[in-house]
Write an enzyme that holds these catalytic residues in place. Structure first.
Site, PDB file in Angstrom:
ATOM      1  N   ASP A  59      40.737  16.758  37.787  1.00 26.90           N
ATOM      2  CA  ASP A  59      39.486  16.782  37.018  1.00 26.90           C
ATOM      3  C   ASP A  59      40.130  16.444  35.924  1.00 26.90           C
ATOM      4  OD1 ASP A  59      37.076  16.396  35.131  1.00 26.90           O
ATOM      5  OD2 ASP A  59      36.634  18.636  35.801  1.00 26.90           O
TER       6      ASP A  59
ATOM      7  N   ASN B 138      29.403  10.518  39.374  1.00 21.32           N
ATOM      8  CA  ASN B 138      29.223  10.174  38.466  1.00 21.32           C
ATOM      9  C   ASN B 138      29.298   8.467  38.336  1.00 21.32           C
ATOM     10  OD1 ASN B 138      33.081  10.846  39.181  1.00 21.32           O
ATOM     11  ND2 ASN B 138      31.812  11.702  38.127  1.00 21.32           N
TER      12      ASN B 138
HETATM   13  C1  IPE Z   1      34.272  15.928  39.750  1.00 22.17           C
HETATM   14  O1  IPE Z   1      34.894  15.486  38.722  1.00 22.17           O
HETATM   15  C2  IPE Z   1      34.351  14.260  40.447  1.00 22.17           C
HETATM   16  C3  IPE Z   1      36.204  13.982  40.382  1.00 22.17           C
HETATM   17  C4  IPE Z   1      36.539  14.362  40.289  1.00 22.17           C
HETATM   18  C5  IPE Z   1      36.076  12.608  40.540  1.00 22.17           C
HETATM   19  P1  IPE Z   1      33.003  15.863  37.068  1.00 22.17           P
HETATM   20  O2  IPE Z   1      34.307  15.611  35.766  1.00 22.17           O
HETATM   21  O3  IPE Z   1      32.677  14.551  37.830  1.00 22.17           O
HETATM   22  O4  IPE Z   1      32.692  17.021  38.354  1.00 22.17           O
HETATM   23  P2  IPE Z   1      31.883  17.931  37.260  1.00 22.17           P
HETATM   24  O5  IPE Z   1      30.688  16.895  36.326  1.00 22.17           O
HETATM   25  O6  IPE Z   1      32.549  17.882  35.940  1.00 22.17           O
HETATM   26  O7  IPE Z   1      31.327  19.120  37.673  1.00 22.17           O
HETATM   27  C1  IPE Z   2      38.222  13.259  36.173  1.00 20.16           C
HETATM   28  O1  IPE Z   2      38.573  13.126  34.525  1.00 20.16           O
HETATM   29  C2  IPE Z   2      38.058  11.220  36.536  1.00 20.16           C
HETATM   30  C3  IPE Z   2      36.632  11.452  37.331  1.00 20.16           C
HETATM   31  C4  IPE Z   2      35.620  12.122  37.112  1.00 20.16           C
HETATM   32  C5  IPE Z   2      36.141  10.296  36.889  1.00 20.16           C
HETATM   33  P1  IPE Z   2      36.308  13.500  34.073  1.00 20.16           P
HETATM   34  O2  IPE Z   2      36.730  11.666  33.308  1.00 20.16           O
HETATM   35  O3  IPE Z   2      36.033  13.914  34.741  1.00 20.16           O
HETATM   36  O4  IPE Z   2      37.801  14.225  32.765  1.00 20.16           O
HETATM   37  P2  IPE Z   2      36.815  15.372  31.558  1.00 20.16           P
HETATM   38  O5  IPE Z   2      36.126  16.236  32.917  1.00 20.16           O
HETATM   39  O6  IPE Z   2      36.314  14.654  31.222  1.00 20.16           O
HETATM   40  O7  IPE Z   2      38.338  16.075  30.988  1.00 20.16           O
HETATM   41 MG    MG Z   3      35.289  15.988  34.213  1.00 22.73          MG
END
Ligand code: IPE
Ligand code: IPE
Ligand code: MG
Length: 228
Positions: free
Chosen positions: A16, A64
């Protein structure tokens, strides 16, 4: 395979913080995802060097899809390119690819690409890279319980035997980057007795030394499984 000093066989990571990494640099979110793919490459290599049998990476959750269409399409594009361009790297490093989650529901070209990569890496033995794609633990549990019910009683053993991770060693350590302290629907069943490790590091900044630090933390934990 002999178990390395840290004692962990299976590590999973909620990767993340790509978006925040990009934002800090005034870049578009996709730049963060690109940097995230580079981190994946480095960490997969490090996982092999650190003697892990399985590294499970949360790449795209079943939630997602709520993101803007453009970001979803950027993520799928990066995923396809990663699988295509890293097939040789998997062969060189003896990495077997596995995909967990409802990946067969993805676009036909992605499914075909994954099937080819699974086939091409099926004989590799050093490390298994399990990529969670269109994965949600609740969805996995519904599928596993349904399959268990179809074969007899719904017992813990029967559910476990139908999880996407059924053929993997038990989860030892679950890492989440970016400072969020939640599981976001990842490996809920498997994390029942896993050690949890949260770091503020954003995923694109996560280095082999950070993985080694997490494993060092793991090595110092006393796992009790409810006993004494
Ligand atoms: C979890 O991260 C999913 C992945 C890393 C693929 P998210 O960024 O989607 O999770 P939330 O929305 O902060 O809980
Ligand atoms: C994790 O990074 C990647 C996926 C969930 C695919 P994020 O896209 O969730 O990054 P933040 O949480 O917005 O920083
Ligand atoms: Mg995230």
């Amino acid at each position: 395979m002999s178990v390395p000093d840290h004692g962990a066989r299976h590590v999973a990571i909620i990767m993340d913080g790509n978006g925040r990494w990009a934002k800090k640099r005034f870049l578009p979110r996709v730049a963060g995802h690109r940097a995230g793919v580079e981190a994946v490459r480095t960490i997969v290599r490090a996982a092999g060097d650190l003697g892990l049998e399985v590294l499970t990476l949360y790449a795209f959750s079943s939630e997602n899809w709520k993101r803007p269409e453009e970001e979803v399409s950027d993520l799928m594009g990066l995923m396809k390119r990663f699988i295509l361009s890293d097939l040789d790297e998997f062969a060189a490093n003896d990495v077997k690819l596995k995909v967990i989650g409802n990946w067969r529901a993805l676009a036909p070209d992605v499914v075909a690409l994954i099937e080819n990569a699974l086939d091409r890496t099926s004989g590799n033995k050093r490390t298994t890279l399990a990529v969670a794609l269109n994965y949600g633990a609740q969805d996995e549990l519904v599928r596993a319980a349904t399959a268990a019910a179809a074969t007899g009683a719904i017992t813990a053993e029967a559910i476990e035997a139908h999880l996407d991770t059924a053929d993997m060693p038990p989860l030892d350590l679950l890492i989440r980057t970016s400072g969020e302290v939640r599981l976001s629907n990842f490996l809920l069943w498997q994390s029942a007795y896993a050690e949890l490790y949260f770091t503020d590091r954003l995923w694109p900044d996560f280095k082999p030394a950070d993985l080694a630090a997490a494993l060092d933390h793991f090595a110092r934990r006393e796992r009790r499984y409810g006993g004494l």
